[in-house]
Design a protein around this motif. Structure first.
Motif, PDB file in Angstrom:
ATOM      1  N   ALA A   1      27.582  38.799  87.538  1.00  0.00           N
ATOM      2  CA  ALA A   1      28.359  37.838  88.326  1.00  0.00           C
ATOM      3  C   ALA A   1      27.981  37.929  89.803  1.00  0.00           C
ATOM      4  O   ALA A   1      27.831  36.901  90.483  1.00  0.00           O
ATOM      5  CB  ALA A   1      29.850  38.100  88.144  1.00  0.00           C
ATOM      6  N   GLU A   2      27.817  39.142  90.317  1.00  0.00           N
ATOM      7  CA  GLU A   2      27.452  39.310  91.723  1.00  0.00           C
ATOM      8  C   GLU A   2      26.074  38.714  92.008  1.00  0.00           C
ATOM      9  O   GLU A   2      25.860  38.092  93.050  1.00  0.00           O
ATOM     10  CB  GLU A   2      27.498  40.784  92.104  1.00  0.00           C
ATOM     11  CG  GLU A   2      28.909  41.342  92.138  1.00  0.00           C
ATOM     12  CD  GLU A   2      28.982  42.725  92.739  1.00  0.00           C
ATOM     13  OE1 GLU A   2      29.524  42.851  93.846  1.00  0.00           O
ATOM     14  OE2 GLU A   2      28.504  43.669  92.095  1.00  0.00           O
ATOM     15  N   GLU A   3      25.152  38.873  91.068  1.00  0.00           N
ATOM     16  CA  GLU A   3      23.824  38.284  91.242  1.00  0.00           C
ATOM     17  C   GLU A   3      23.919  36.753  91.270  1.00  0.00           C
ATOM     18  O   GLU A   3      23.267  36.089  92.085  1.00  0.00           O
ATOM     19  CB  GLU A   3      22.889  38.736  90.118  1.00  0.00           C
ATOM     20  CG  GLU A   3      22.499  40.207  90.192  1.00  0.00           C
ATOM     21  CD  GLU A   3      21.550  40.592  89.074  1.00  0.00           C
ATOM     22  OE1 GLU A   3      21.036  39.692  88.375  1.00  0.00           O
ATOM     23  OE2 GLU A   3      21.324  41.802  88.896  1.00  0.00           O
ATOM     24  N   ALA A   4      24.722  36.201  90.359  1.00  0.00           N
ATOM     25  CA  ALA A   4      24.878  34.741  90.310  1.00  0.00           C
ATOM     26  C   ALA A   4      25.486  34.219  91.602  1.00  0.00           C
ATOM     27  O   ALA A   4      25.082  33.165  92.114  1.00  0.00           O
ATOM     28  CB  ALA A   4      25.745  34.357  89.115  1.00  0.00           C
ATOM     29  N   LEU A   5      26.443  34.948  92.149  1.00  0.00           N
ATOM     30  CA  LEU A   5      27.118  34.514  93.373  1.00  0.00           C
ATOM     31  C   LEU A   5      26.207  34.583  94.596  1.00  0.00           C
ATOM     32  O   LEU A   5      26.442  33.899  95.593  1.00  0.00           O
ATOM     33  CB  LEU A   5      28.369  35.359  93.606  1.00  0.00           C
ATOM     34  CG  LEU A   5      29.534  35.061  92.649  1.00  0.00           C
ATOM     35  CD1 LEU A   5      30.528  36.209  92.628  1.00  0.00           C
ATOM     36  CD2 LEU A   5      30.233  33.760  93.057  1.00  0.00           C
ATOM     37  N   LEU A   6      25.171  35.399  94.524  1.00  0.00           N
ATOM     38  CA  LEU A   6      24.226  35.486  95.631  1.00  0.00           C
ATOM     39  C   LEU A   6      23.310  34.266  95.701  1.00  0.00           C
ATOM     40  O   LEU A   6      22.797  33.923  96.762  1.00  0.00           O
ATOM     41  CB  LEU A   6      23.367  36.752  95.503  1.00  0.00           C
ATOM     42  CG  LEU A   6      24.054  38.088  95.795  1.00  0.00           C
ATOM     43  CD1 LEU A   6      23.112  39.232  95.470  1.00  0.00           C
ATOM     44  CD2 LEU A   6      24.498  38.157  97.257  1.00  0.00           C
ATOM     45  N   THR A   7      23.099  33.613  94.558  1.00  0.00           N
ATOM     46  CA  THR A   7      22.122  32.529  94.508  1.00  0.00           C
ATOM     47  C   THR A   7      22.728  31.150  94.269  1.00  0.00           C
ATOM     48  O   THR A   7      22.032  30.143  94.428  1.00  0.00           O
ATOM     49  CB  THR A   7      21.090  32.792  93.398  1.00  0.00           C
ATOM     50  OG1 THR A   7      21.767  32.970  92.142  1.00  0.00           O
ATOM     51  CG2 THR A   7      20.299  34.058  93.699  1.00  0.00           C
ATOM     52  N   ASN A   8      24.004  31.070  93.884  1.00  0.00           N
ATOM     53  CA  ASN A   8      24.618  29.786  93.580  1.00  0.00           C
ATOM     54  C   ASN A   8      25.994  29.663  94.215  1.00  0.00           C
ATOM     55  O   ASN A   8      26.694  30.658  94.405  1.00  0.00           O
ATOM     56  CB  ASN A   8      24.770  29.614  92.064  1.00  0.00           C
ATOM     57  CG  ASN A   8      23.436  29.558  91.347  1.00  0.00           C
ATOM     58  OD1 ASN A   8      22.688  28.604  91.462  1.00  0.00           O
ATOM     59  ND2 ASN A   8      23.122  30.610  90.605  1.00  0.00           N
ATOM     60  N   GLY A   9      26.373  28.435  94.522  1.00  0.00           N
ATOM     61  CA  GLY A   9      27.725  28.151  94.978  1.00  0.00           C
ATOM     62  C   GLY A   9      28.549  27.637  93.812  1.00  0.00           C
ATOM     63  O   GLY A   9      28.041  26.891  92.970  1.00  0.00           O
ATOM     64  N   TYR A  10      29.818  28.037  93.745  1.00  0.00           N
ATOM     65  CA  TYR A  10      30.670  27.660  92.618  1.00  0.00           C
ATOM     66  C   TYR A  10      31.958  27.025  93.105  1.00  0.00           C
ATOM     67  O   TYR A  10      32.527  27.421  94.121  1.00  0.00           O
ATOM     68  CB  TYR A  10      30.984  28.882  91.756  1.00  0.00           C
ATOM     69  CG  TYR A  10      29.764  29.434  91.057  1.00  0.00           C
ATOM     70  CD1 TYR A  10      29.292  28.848  89.888  1.00  0.00           C
ATOM     71  CD2 TYR A  10      29.052  30.506  91.589  1.00  0.00           C
ATOM     72  CE1 TYR A  10      28.152  29.323  89.252  1.00  0.00           C
ATOM     73  CE2 TYR A  10      27.909  30.997  90.968  1.00  0.00           C
ATOM     74  CZ  TYR A  10      27.475  30.395  89.802  1.00  0.00           C
ATOM     75  OH  TYR A  10      26.340  30.852  89.170  1.00  0.00           O
TER      76      TYR A  10
END
Length: 224
Positions: free
Chosen positions: A36-45
């Motif tokens: 989840a932390e990796e995803a949050l570094l590269t995408n906005g939600y």
């Protein structure tokens, strides 16, 4: 809207993702706090759905870290730990809502709509170009007051282009807006969506044009 689903139970994750996609959302599924932390570094939600019992720890531990990084997307905690003390702990940690398992998909969708209606969350602006009007809050396009019925991915393409009207949007940015981690992207899939959207807009006399910028992406502008 793009949603991050943090859930390690495959069947639950698949069911939730399918339900959200059926309501015009792009869903990224991850199974751990680290992912989840990796995803949050590269995408906005636009929103985060967060399980508590994850392989690498309590999902609640993610909330203070993402808030410290300035991520303001609303968080709904989904968990089998539904006692009062657990709910209080979740809300005190910074969650926007707390939903105990098992729950009905309809209730989750209603709670998601509720947190997105809060003033600091889902953008409510109206985007206009030519005869075309797009409501970000309702994810609805209309031409001269007549609502257009658009497939989910064409709607996502349209919103992404309208937000940068008159500027070129890279293919990678469009694909990120339209597809989730688990989606298989065919080589010409994006072009097909754009082509169909372009035809629908022309048929509706929307007064806008979508232009392909060779080797870069697409842009939308008022028809000349």
């Amino acid at each position: 809207m793009r949603v991050l689903l943090v859930e390690d139970e495959p069947e639950m994750a698949a069911a939730l993702a399918a339900a959200l996609k059926g309501h015009d959302m792009v869903v990224d599924r991850v199974a751990t706090i680290g992912m989840a932390e990796e995803a949050l570094l590269t995408n906005g939600y636009g929103a985060i759905l967060l399980d508590r019992q994850l392989p690498d720890g309590d999902g609640l531990s993610l909330i203070p870290r993402l808030r410290a990084r300035g991520v303001q997307a609303p968080v709904i905690v989904l968990t089998a730990q539904g006692d009062l003390a657990d709910r209080v702990a979740g809300l005190d940690t910074g969650a926007d809502d707390y939903l105990a398992k098992p729950f009905a998909i309809e209730e989750l969708l209603a709670r998601l709509r509720a947190v997105l209606r809060r003033p600091s969350d889902m953008p409510t602006e109206i985007l206009q170009l030519g005869q075309l009007t797009y409501s970000a809050e309702h994810r609805q396009a209309s031409v001269a007051g007549v609502v257009m019925t658009l497939p989910r991915r064409e709607l996502l393409v349209l919103e992404t282009l309208l937000r940068r009207s008159g500027r070129t949007v890279a293919r990678s940015a469009l694909e990120e807006a339209v597809y989730g981690f688990d989606d298989e992207i065919q080589s010409n899939a994006l072009d097909t969506h754009v082509s169909r959207l372009r035809r629908r807009l022309a048929d509706a006399d929307a007064g806008v044009e979508i232009h392909a910028i060779r080797g870069i992406g697409y842009l939308i502008r008022r028809a000349s």
